[in-house]
Design a protein around this motif. Structure first.
Motif: not given
Length: 154
Positions: A50-55, A82-89, A97-99, A106-110
């Motif tokens: 799916y287009s989201q990760v469940v946290m 809530l749009p947030i920046t996610v940095r892949d280290l 992405l959106c939280l 809680y889910v990260l999508t978009s």
């Protein structure tokens, strides 16, 4: 060992030195400097397909939400994205992405699927970590472990 040039910035007149850096096990990685990943997740089929990760709800409420600004916390608690920046280290890339709160989690999508699952070839059973960076106001991401690859059958 890998030879690396070392410059002494405290003594600009000193010539550069060649220093051997240990590279066994891939050397020191940026993600290793974090030492702690307060939000960890073993990826499930839902996270991959799916287009989201469940946290995990409790980890997000303990380690991410308190770091957000009050208006951002209110927005997430009202069920807004809530749009947030996610940095892949691991790749040093950033994505928006959106939280949002999805009932019991809680889910990260978009963009989760395109930005992470496909690009990083994530699979079920891999463990990923998230950590909020209050200074940069972004969510750090890293793949913490991948299951061992079994050899092909003959």
């Amino acid at each position: 060992m890998r030879p690396t040039t070392f410059y002494n910035f405290f003594n600009p007149e000193a010539p550069p030195q060649i220093v051997n850096i240990r590279t066994d096990h891939g050397g020191l990685q940026l993600r290793d400097l974090m030492r702690q990943w307060p939000v960890k997740k073993v990826l499930t089929s839902r996270d991959i397909h799916y287009s989201q990760v469940v946290m995990p709800r409790d980890q997000v409420e303990d380690y991410i939400l308190p770091q957000l600004l009050p208006n951002e916390q209110n927005s997430v608690n009202r069920g807004e994205q809530l749009p947030i920046t996610v940095r892949d280290l691991d790749t040093l890339t950033e994505y928006r992405l959106c939280l949002w709160e999805n009932g019991s989690s809680y889910v990260l999508t978009s963009g989760w699927s395109s930005s992470f699952v496909r690009r990083r070839a994530l699979e079920i059973g891999e463990e990923v970590g998230f950590c909020w960076d209050p200074r940069l106001r972004l969510l750090r991401f890293s793949v913490l472990s991948r299951p061992p690859v079994s050899p092909p059958r003959e």
